[in-house]
Design an enzyme around this catalytic site. Structure first.
Site, PDB file in Angstrom:
ATOM      1  N   TYR A  32      59.964   2.497  65.310  1.00  0.00           N
ATOM      2  CA  TYR A  32      59.332   1.641  64.311  1.00  0.00           C
ATOM      3  C   TYR A  32      58.331   2.422  63.478  1.00  0.00           C
ATOM      4  CZ  TYR A  32      54.882   1.345  66.890  1.00  0.00           C
ATOM      5  OH  TYR A  32      53.679   1.640  67.491  1.00  0.00           O
ATOM      6  N   ARG A  51      58.557  10.466  59.140  1.00  0.00           N
ATOM      7  CA  ARG A  51      58.426  10.347  60.598  1.00  0.00           C
ATOM      8  C   ARG A  51      59.533   9.469  61.172  1.00  0.00           C
ATOM      9  NH1 ARG A  51      52.837   8.332  63.076  1.00  0.00           N
ATOM     10  NH2 ARG A  51      53.543   6.398  62.093  1.00  0.00           N
ATOM     11  N   ARG A 100      75.919  -4.893  78.029  1.00  0.00           N
ATOM     12  CA  ARG A 100      74.779  -4.139  78.535  1.00  0.00           C
ATOM     13  C   ARG A 100      75.259  -2.948  79.366  1.00  0.00           C
ATOM     14  NH1 ARG A 100      71.393  -3.672  82.974  1.00  0.00           N
ATOM     15  NH2 ARG A 100      69.178  -3.418  82.479  1.00  0.00           N
ATOM     16  N   LYS A 149      58.091   7.690  67.863  1.00  0.00           N
ATOM     17  CA  LYS A 149      57.440   6.386  67.689  1.00  0.00           C
ATOM     18  C   LYS A 149      58.395   5.275  68.112  1.00  0.00           C
ATOM     19  CE  LYS A 149      54.379   3.968  64.423  1.00  0.00           C
ATOM     20  NZ  LYS A 149      53.153   4.083  65.234  1.00  0.00           N
ATOM     21  N   GLU A 181      45.181  10.102  73.436  1.00  0.00           N
ATOM     22  CA  GLU A 181      45.003   9.309  72.221  1.00  0.00           C
ATOM     23  C   GLU A 181      44.619   7.889  72.598  1.00  0.00           C
ATOM     24  OE1 GLU A 181      48.765   9.434  70.186  1.00  0.00           O
ATOM     25  OE2 GLU A 181      49.881   9.031  72.020  1.00  0.00           O
ATOM     26  N   LEU A 205      51.381  11.077  69.454  1.00  0.00           N
ATOM     27  CA  LEU A 205      52.108  10.792  68.233  1.00  0.00           C
ATOM     28  C   LEU A 205      51.472  11.530  67.062  1.00  0.00           C
ATOM     29  CD1 LEU A 205      54.374   9.025  66.948  1.00  0.00           C
ATOM     30  CD2 LEU A 205      52.573   7.374  66.405  1.00  0.00           C
TER      31      LEU A 205
END
Length: 285
Positions: A32, A51, A100, A149, A181, A205
């Site tokens: 995302y 990114r 799945r 991310k 972070e 990140l």
């Protein structure tokens, strides 16, 4: 009524759906980006797209759209939802290629692309920036590829709740004795005029706001060191702050109950926030 985007369609949010077999839902198999909107314009859009492309490549996922198509979708959502200040959230998952199964198909599958907006009036004028935030330190128990991310945000969410239960605003994660972070931001301290933040690696990140703030700091002749630092070093610092796409530069005034500096937002963080907002608005699209 908010309009959202799902796989080529602009829909009322209550009509937007994805398959229960979507791998983003079943395995957090997705990535995302969040792009801020100030004055109806997108901040650091190209950095977020770059990114996103990297994250998709690391996950071996197909890109659902190119840069220009994504820009058109972002702008249309901003227009439809009349966003002056706020954000656009974008998520790409591997889609629902079948039943799945832990193993995803070796060949590329049709990804799921979802975007929505959030209105945050006065985003750049947050009163919180004038008083700063308080953080607690917690063990960093996330997976090892934090440079991607992904939507795998359970532990950062738990960390945010740990902070709130402790009467604080956020948490800084610690691994091998050093701060990595924040739960949703990059962390910094300032000592003797030097800005210190952890170096890039798989452990954190690569923040789009981080890159811009460090560039602006160097252009302003501020000294920057990219290295790890301990919680003890942070508590003894003159200043501390965090950066992210939606908080920009946010001063930190307390860590684990210990006041940072004089317990008020410092001059370096305050000036960097001013510079970042001023320069970013010049290049917003």
């Amino acid at each position: 009524m908010r309009t959202v985007y799902v796989n080529g369609q602009y829909l009322p949010e209550q009509e937007a759906t994805v398959s229960i077999f979507d791998r983003g839902f079943l395995f957090a198999d997705g990535v995302y980006e969040v792009t801020s909107v100030l004055g109806g314009k997108l901040v650091d859009f190209d950095g977020h797209v770059a990114r996103l492309e990297r994250s998709l490549g690391e996950m071996e996922m197909a890109a659902p759209a190119d840069r220009d198509e994504l820009l058109e979708i972002h702008r249309e959502l901003v227009r439809l939802n009349e966003i002056e200040d706020g954000m656009v959230y974008l998520q790409v998952t591997r889609g629902a290629p079948g039943d799945r199964d832990f193993a995803y198909p070796a060949e590329e599958t049709d990804p799921t692309l979802v975007l929505f907006t959030q209105s945050k009036p006065g985003l750049a004028k947050s009163p919180v920036a004038k008083k700063g935030i308080r953080v607690v330190t917690i063990p960093d128990e996330r997976w090892g590829r934090r440079d991607i991310k992904t939507v795998q945000l359970l532990y950062p969410s738990m960390g945010k709740m740990m902070a709130l239960k402790a009467g604080c605003d956020d948490a800084w994660m610690v691994e091998d004795g050093q701060v990595t972070e924040g739960t949703s931001n990059n962390a910094y301290i300032v000592k003797d005029g030097v800005i210190i933040t952890r170096h890039l690696s798989n452990e954190i990140l690569s923040g789009i706001t981080r890159a811009a703030v460090l560039r602006f700091a160097r252009e302003a002749q501020m000294r920057v060191e990219e290295r790890g630092f301990t919680p003890e070093e942070a508590k003894a610092a003159d200043e501390a702050f965090v950066t992210s796409a939606t908080t920009f530069v946010m001063p930190v005034v307390e860590i684990d109950g210990v006041a940072v500096g004089d317990g008020r937002p410092g001059s370096v963080a305050t000036r960097l926030r001013e510079i970042y907002l001023e320069e970013s608005l010049k290049t917003a699209i």
